[in-house]
Design a protein around this motif. Structure first.
Motif, PDB file in Angstrom:
ATOM      1  N   UNK A   1      22.787  11.898 -84.728  1.00 15.57           N
ATOM      2  CA  UNK A   1      21.864  12.902 -85.253  1.00 15.57           C
ATOM      3  C   UNK A   1      20.447  12.591 -84.803  1.00 15.57           C
ATOM      4  N   UNK A   2      19.598  13.618 -84.808  1.00 14.86           N
ATOM      5  CA  UNK A   2      18.206  13.421 -84.421  1.00 14.86           C
ATOM      6  C   UNK A   2      17.346  14.503 -85.066  1.00 14.86           C
ATOM      7  N   UNK A   3      16.029  14.273 -85.038  1.00 15.29           N
ATOM      8  CA  UNK A   3      15.096  15.241 -85.608  1.00 15.29           C
ATOM      9  C   UNK A   3      13.757  15.131 -84.890  1.00 15.29           C
ATOM     10  N   UNK A   4      13.162  16.265 -84.602  1.00 17.35           N
ATOM     11  CA  UNK A   4      11.826  16.298 -84.023  1.00 17.35           C
ATOM     12  C   UNK A   4      10.832  15.869 -85.087  1.00 17.35           C
ATOM     13  N   UNK A   5       9.946  14.943 -84.749  1.00 11.89           N
ATOM     14  CA  UNK A   5       8.943  14.499 -85.718  1.00 11.89           C
ATOM     15  C   UNK A   5       7.522  14.876 -85.302  1.00 11.89           C
ATOM     16  N   UNK A   6       7.324  15.265 -84.040  1.00 12.75           N
ATOM     17  CA  UNK A   6       5.987  15.661 -83.597  1.00 12.75           C
ATOM     18  C   UNK A   6       6.099  16.531 -82.357  1.00 12.75           C
ATOM     19  N   UNK A   7       5.312  17.605 -82.320  1.00 11.76           N
ATOM     20  CA  UNK A   7       5.200  18.463 -81.137  1.00 11.76           C
ATOM     21  C   UNK A   7       3.730  18.723 -80.859  1.00 11.76           C
ATOM     22  N   UNK A   8       3.367  18.694 -79.598  1.00 13.71           N
ATOM     23  CA  UNK A   8       2.013  19.046 -79.174  1.00 13.71           C
ATOM     24  C   UNK A   8       2.147  20.024 -78.022  1.00 13.71           C
ATOM     25  N   UNK A   9       1.617  21.227 -78.207  1.00 11.05           N
ATOM     26  CA  UNK A   9       1.807  22.283 -77.218  1.00 11.05           C
ATOM     27  C   UNK A   9       0.487  22.745 -76.636  1.00 11.05           C
ATOM     28  N   UNK A  10       0.526  23.137 -75.377  1.00  7.29           N
ATOM     29  CA  UNK A  10      -0.630  23.796 -74.760  1.00  7.29           C
ATOM     30  C   UNK A  10      -0.130  25.090 -74.130  1.00  7.29           C
ATOM     31  N   UNK A  11      -0.801  26.159 -74.466  1.00  5.77           N
ATOM     32  CA  UNK A  11      -0.437  27.480 -73.965  1.00  5.77           C
ATOM     33  C   UNK A  11      -1.394  27.803 -72.819  1.00  5.77           C
ATOM     34  N   UNK A  12      -0.860  27.897 -71.604  1.00  2.69           N
ATOM     35  CA  UNK A  12      -1.680  28.016 -70.410  1.00  2.69           C
ATOM     36  C   UNK A  12      -1.888  29.444 -69.940  1.00  2.69           C
ATOM     37  N   UNK A  13      -0.932  30.296 -70.189  1.00  7.17           N
ATOM     38  CA  UNK A  13      -1.022  31.703 -69.796  1.00  7.17           C
ATOM     39  C   UNK A  13      -0.088  32.494 -70.706  1.00  7.17           C
ATOM     40  N   UNK A  14      -0.314  33.785 -70.861  1.00  5.68           N
ATOM     41  CA  UNK A  14       0.598  34.573 -71.695  1.00  5.68           C
ATOM     42  C   UNK A  14       2.015  34.541 -71.123  1.00  5.68           C
ATOM     43  N   UNK A  15       2.970  34.353 -71.993  1.00 11.32           N
ATOM     44  CA  UNK A  15       4.378  34.387 -71.597  1.00 11.32           C
ATOM     45  C   UNK A  15       4.847  35.831 -71.718  1.00 11.32           C
ATOM     46  N   UNK A  16       4.956  36.487 -70.591  1.00 13.64           N
ATOM     47  CA  UNK A  16       5.354  37.893 -70.567  1.00 13.64           C
ATOM     48  C   UNK A  16       6.684  38.017 -69.837  1.00 13.64           C
ATOM     49  N   UNK A  17       7.175  39.207 -69.721  1.00 10.30           N
ATOM     50  CA  UNK A  17       8.447  39.438 -69.044  1.00 10.30           C
ATOM     51  C   UNK A  17       9.585  39.459 -70.037  1.00 10.30           C
ATOM     52  N   UNK A  18      10.795  39.519 -69.496  1.00  9.10           N
ATOM     53  CA  UNK A  18      11.981  39.692 -70.340  1.00  9.10           C
ATOM     54  C   UNK A  18      12.900  38.481 -70.387  1.00  9.10           C
ATOM     55  N   UNK A  19      12.489  37.363 -69.788  1.00  2.43           N
ATOM     56  CA  UNK A  19      13.332  36.172 -69.757  1.00  2.43           C
ATOM     57  C   UNK A  19      12.432  34.941 -69.800  1.00  2.43           C
ATOM     58  N   UNK A  20      12.793  33.959 -70.641  1.00  8.13           N
ATOM     59  CA  UNK A  20      12.042  32.708 -70.712  1.00  8.13           C
ATOM     60  C   UNK A  20      13.000  31.541 -70.535  1.00  8.13           C
ATOM     61  N   UNK A  21      12.469  30.461 -69.961  1.00 10.56           N
ATOM     62  CA  UNK A  21      13.267  29.257 -69.714  1.00 10.56           C
ATOM     63  C   UNK A  21      12.418  28.039 -70.069  1.00 10.56           C
TER      64      UNK A  21
END
Length: 125
Positions: free
Chosen positions: A55-75
């Motif tokens: 088992x596991x669990x996320x304990x910390x996330x740090x995100x940076x948003x660089x550009x708008x995520x547009x379109x119909x598919x994300x990966x």
């Protein structure tokens, strides 16, 4: 959709962005909460690359948003950067349908000594 190509990374795909996923920067970009959830899912499953039985669990996330995520598919592609038996450091990038990086994430995941209650990790199904 989740996969573990060659056991080297975690790939999470949102194959069809729905209207309820949008809401950032007007109506066309995917909302940051959705991007955060995709990152949490991908980073949180990186321990399965080493040992899918624990088992596991996320304990910390740090995100940076660089550009708008547009379109119909994300990966999202996530990899383990470093870590020991109980703590992993991972990073991920989120790309739009054209392969442009829209956001990046670094995270810390705690790995438990306990196996999954069912005896099998969701990562192995």
């Amino acid at each position: 959709r989740m996969s573990f190509p060659e056991g080297r990374m975690v790939v999470v795909e949102l194959p069809e962005v729905q209207p309820q996923h949008r809401g950032g920067l007007g109506a066309s970009a995917v909302n940051g909460g959705v991007l955060s959830a995709l990152f949490d899912y991908a980073i949180g499953c990186t321990p399965a690359l080493r040992d899918p039985t624990r088992r596991c669990a996320t304990v910390q996330l740090s995100m940076s948003f660089e550009r708008p995520a547009t379109g119909n598919h994300l990966r999202v592609e996530a990899v383990i950067d470093n870590g020991g038996p109980s703590t992993l450091f991972a990073s991920a990038k989120l790309m739009d349908a054209e392969g442009r990086v829209c956001a990046r994430c670094q995270g810390v995941v705690r790995v438990s000594n306990q196996p999954w209650a069912s005896g099998e990790s969701p990562a192995t199904n």
